[in-house]
Every structure is written in C-alpha cells, then in structure tokens.
Design a protein around this motif. Sequence first.
Motif, PDB file in Angstrom:
ATOM      1  N   ALA A 144      14.178 -21.166 -12.881  1.00 45.24           N
ATOM      2  CA  ALA A 144      13.205 -21.413 -11.814  1.00 45.24           C
ATOM      3  C   ALA A 144      12.068 -20.393 -11.833  1.00 45.24           C
ATOM      4  CB  ALA A 144      13.907 -21.388 -10.453  1.00 45.24           C
ATOM      5  N   LEU A 145      12.374 -19.146 -12.165  1.00 45.60           N
ATOM      6  CA  LEU A 145      11.378 -18.076 -12.059  1.00 45.60           C
ATOM      7  C   LEU A 145      10.560 -17.843 -13.324  1.00 45.60           C
ATOM      8  CD1 LEU A 145      13.462 -15.479 -10.027  1.00 45.60           C
ATOM      9  CD2 LEU A 145      11.598 -16.927  -9.179  1.00 45.60           C
ATOM     10  N   GLU A 146      11.122 -18.115 -14.489  1.00 44.31           N
ATOM     11  CA  GLU A 146      10.407 -17.814 -15.738  1.00 44.31           C
ATOM     12  C   GLU A 146       9.045 -18.500 -15.861  1.00 44.31           C
ATOM     13  OE1 GLU A 146      13.211 -18.470 -18.935  1.00 44.31           O
ATOM     14  OE2 GLU A 146      13.677 -16.328 -19.027  1.00 44.31           O
ATOM     15  N   PRO A 147       8.887 -19.758 -15.434  1.00 43.76           N
ATOM     16  CA  PRO A 147       7.567 -20.385 -15.586  1.00 43.76           C
ATOM     17  C   PRO A 147       6.493 -19.795 -14.667  1.00 43.76           C
ATOM     18  CG  PRO A 147       9.269 -22.039 -15.155  1.00 43.76           C
ATOM     19  CD  PRO A 147       9.887 -20.700 -14.968  1.00 43.76           C
ATOM     20  N   LEU A 148       6.897 -19.031 -13.665  1.00 45.08           N
ATOM     21  CA  LEU A 148       5.958 -18.483 -12.691  1.00 45.08           C
ATOM     22  C   LEU A 148       5.322 -17.199 -13.208  1.00 45.08           C
ATOM     23  CD1 LEU A 148       8.118 -18.893  -9.456  1.00 45.08           C
ATOM     24  CD2 LEU A 148       6.505 -20.536 -10.459  1.00 45.08           C
ATOM     25  N   THR A 149       4.143 -16.915 -12.705  1.00 46.18           N
ATOM     26  CA  THR A 149       3.518 -15.629 -12.998  1.00 46.18           C
ATOM     27  C   THR A 149       4.216 -14.562 -12.168  1.00 46.18           C
ATOM     28  OG1 THR A 149       1.907 -15.770 -11.202  1.00 46.18           O
ATOM     29  CG2 THR A 149       1.270 -16.772 -13.340  1.00 46.18           C
ATOM     30  N   PRO A 150       4.059 -13.282 -12.523  1.00 47.22           N
ATOM     31  CA  PRO A 150       4.650 -12.227 -11.691  1.00 47.22           C
ATOM     32  C   PRO A 150       4.188 -12.307 -10.226  1.00 47.22           C
ATOM     33  CG  PRO A 150       4.003 -11.328 -13.806  1.00 47.22           C
ATOM     34  CD  PRO A 150       3.472 -12.744 -13.754  1.00 47.22           C
ATOM     35  N   GLU A 151       2.933 -12.670 -10.002  1.00 46.37           N
ATOM     36  CA  GLU A 151       2.417 -12.785  -8.636  1.00 46.37           C
ATOM     37  C   GLU A 151       3.087 -13.951  -7.897  1.00 46.37           C
ATOM     38  OE1 GLU A 151       0.447 -12.669 -11.425  1.00 46.37           O
ATOM     39  OE2 GLU A 151      -0.178 -10.571 -11.198  1.00 46.37           O
ATOM     40  N   GLN A 152       3.300 -15.054  -8.595  1.00 45.46           N
ATOM     41  CA  GLN A 152       3.980 -16.198  -7.980  1.00 45.46           C
ATOM     42  C   GLN A 152       5.437 -15.856  -7.664  1.00 45.46           C
ATOM     43  OE1 GLN A 152       3.037 -18.955 -11.146  1.00 45.46           O
ATOM     44  NE2 GLN A 152       1.602 -20.089  -9.847  1.00 45.46           N
ATOM     45  N   ARG A 153       6.081 -15.129  -8.564  1.00 43.46           N
ATOM     46  CA  ARG A 153       7.467 -14.702  -8.305  1.00 43.46           C
ATOM     47  C   ARG A 153       7.516 -13.825  -7.065  1.00 43.46           C
ATOM     48  NH1 ARG A 153       7.603 -12.907 -13.956  1.00 43.46           N
ATOM     49  NH2 ARG A 153       7.770 -14.858 -15.080  1.00 43.46           N
ATOM     50  N   ARG A 154       6.576 -12.889  -6.955  1.00 41.77           N
ATOM     51  CA  ARG A 154       6.530 -11.996  -5.794  1.00 41.77           C
ATOM     52  C   ARG A 154       6.353 -12.817  -4.525  1.00 41.77           C
ATOM     53  NH1 ARG A 154       8.958  -8.836  -3.575  1.00 41.77           N
ATOM     54  NH2 ARG A 154       9.196  -7.871  -5.582  1.00 41.77           N
ATOM     55  N   MET A 155       5.452 -13.806  -4.558  1.00 42.54           N
ATOM     56  CA  MET A 155       5.225 -14.643  -3.383  1.00 42.54           C
ATOM     57  C   MET A 155       6.487 -15.428  -3.029  1.00 42.54           C
ATOM     58  SD  MET A 155       2.533 -17.738  -2.567  1.00 42.54           S
ATOM     59  CE  MET A 155       1.137 -16.824  -3.153  1.00 42.54           C
ATOM     60  N   PHE A 156       7.177 -15.948  -4.021  1.00 42.03           N
ATOM     61  CA  PHE A 156       8.400 -16.706  -3.784  1.00 42.03           C
ATOM     62  C   PHE A 156       9.461 -15.828  -3.123  1.00 42.03           C
ATOM     63  CE2 PHE A 156      12.587 -18.167  -5.226  1.00 42.03           C
ATOM     64  CZ  PHE A 156      12.588 -19.448  -4.705  1.00 42.03           C
ATOM     65  N   VAL A 157       9.678 -14.656  -3.693  1.00 44.18           N
ATOM     66  CA  VAL A 157      10.686 -13.739  -3.134  1.00 44.18           C
ATOM     67  C   VAL A 157      10.272 -13.292  -1.735  1.00 44.18           C
ATOM     68  CG1 VAL A 157      11.765 -11.469  -3.420  1.00 44.18           C
ATOM     69  CG2 VAL A 157      11.551 -13.002  -5.389  1.00 44.18           C
ATOM     70  N   ASP A 158       9.005 -12.949  -1.560  1.00 45.62           N
ATOM     71  CA  ASP A 158       8.519 -12.549  -0.234  1.00 45.62           C
ATOM     72  C   ASP A 158       8.714 -13.668   0.784  1.00 45.62           C
ATOM     73  OD1 ASP A 158       7.763 -10.101  -1.288  1.00 45.62           O
ATOM     74  OD2 ASP A 158       5.600 -10.562  -1.297  1.00 45.62           O
ATOM     75  N   THR A 159       8.497 -14.916   0.354  1.00 42.53           N
ATOM     76  CA  THR A 159       8.667 -16.063   1.248  1.00 42.53           C
ATOM     77  C   THR A 159      10.123 -16.217   1.665  1.00 42.53           C
ATOM     78  OG1 THR A 159       6.778 -17.182   0.249  1.00 42.53           O
ATOM     79  CG2 THR A 159       8.341 -18.564   1.457  1.00 42.53           C
ATOM     80  N   LEU A 160      11.050 -16.090   0.724  1.00 37.65           N
ATOM     81  CA  LEU A 160      12.472 -16.172   1.074  1.00 37.65           C
ATOM     82  C   LEU A 160      12.875 -15.039   2.018  1.00 37.65           C
ATOM     83  CD1 LEU A 160      14.173 -17.232  -2.281  1.00 37.65           C
ATOM     84  CD2 LEU A 160      13.753 -18.634  -0.256  1.00 37.65           C
ATOM     85  N   GLU A 161      12.357 -13.852   1.775  1.00 32.93           N
ATOM     86  CA  GLU A 161      12.665 -12.723   2.662  1.00 32.93           C
ATOM     87  C   GLU A 161      12.084 -12.950   4.061  1.00 32.93           C
ATOM     88  OE1 GLU A 161      11.254  -9.407   0.313  1.00 32.93           O
ATOM     89  OE2 GLU A 161      13.254  -9.105  -0.556  1.00 32.93           O
TER      90      GLU A 161
END
Length: 160
Positions: free
Chosen positions: A132-149
């Motif tokens: 799920a995370l590999e296709p995302l950019t580092p910024e998108q991953r950060r946004m995803f994790v921040d959103t879950l938090e």
Amino acid sequence: MSTDGRHDDGAAGLGVEDGIRTLLRLMPRMVGRAKRVKIPAELESFSLAPRHLSLFAFLLFDGPMTVNALAARLEVAPATVSLMVGELSRQGILRREADESDRRRAIVSISDEHRPAIDGWLACGAGAWRRALEPLTPEQRRMFVDTLEAYERGLDSGEG
C-alpha cells in the motif's frame, strides 16, 4: 454528516463525505481481517495479545533495544513495557541481556527460537502495508500516517 447522495467520482480526488462513507465501510473489514490473522501454533500457548504485536514489530524491524527505547516507540510508560518484557522473557519469547556499554541497562531482543514464528505472524500485515505504501511518495506516506493518527486522536477525544 450529509446524506444527500452526492458523490464525487472524479479521478482527481474524493469528496469528504464520500471518503467518510468509504472509510466507514472499509475500516470494520480491515479490523476484522486483521483479527483473523492466526497466531502461529508454536505461540498459541503464550496468551499473546494485540499489544504484543507492536512490541514484536519494533524488535523485528529495529533490532534489539532497551526497555526505555521500546517504551518511547510504543508511546507507553517504561514500567508498562518492563512488565510485558518480564512476562515474555519468563516464557522464553524475549531475551534480556546486559548492555555491554552500561551493565545497568538491559537490551531486549526476540529469542532465536521464536523469531521465525513471530516474523511469519507479522509478515502478512507488513507485506500488505508495504504494497500500500510503496507506490506513494514520502510526502504522501507522511500524510497517510498523519491522517490515521488524527483519526485515532479523534476517537480518543470523542470528536464527532
């Protein structure tokens, strides 16, 4: 929450209401699937709980570490981690060894005997997150994790 039936089917994004609908449907399915991941037979007798998965994950991914380092990563009190480590050490799942640089500290690691079973137990979830995370950019991953938090904080605070 709007129930006017409006949907955003554009490729560029997802409306907030449609995102909420999708996640309200998706989250219970994800939790249900995660709960169905079987504890390996060789670990069934140890009364392991979901809280142990996070501790094992940090030790697998980051390697051996002190109780204080585990507590910081798990965001719980060192005493809580110390109790878990003590229990799991007595059962032979974890090892506690004196830190060569400071004999007052103990380094915690997963025992060699149980490492393959724990690694296999965590592999399914880790693999799914990786895909799920590999296709995302580092910024998108950060946004995803921040959103879950942020979602977790919202649940904890009772925000509607």
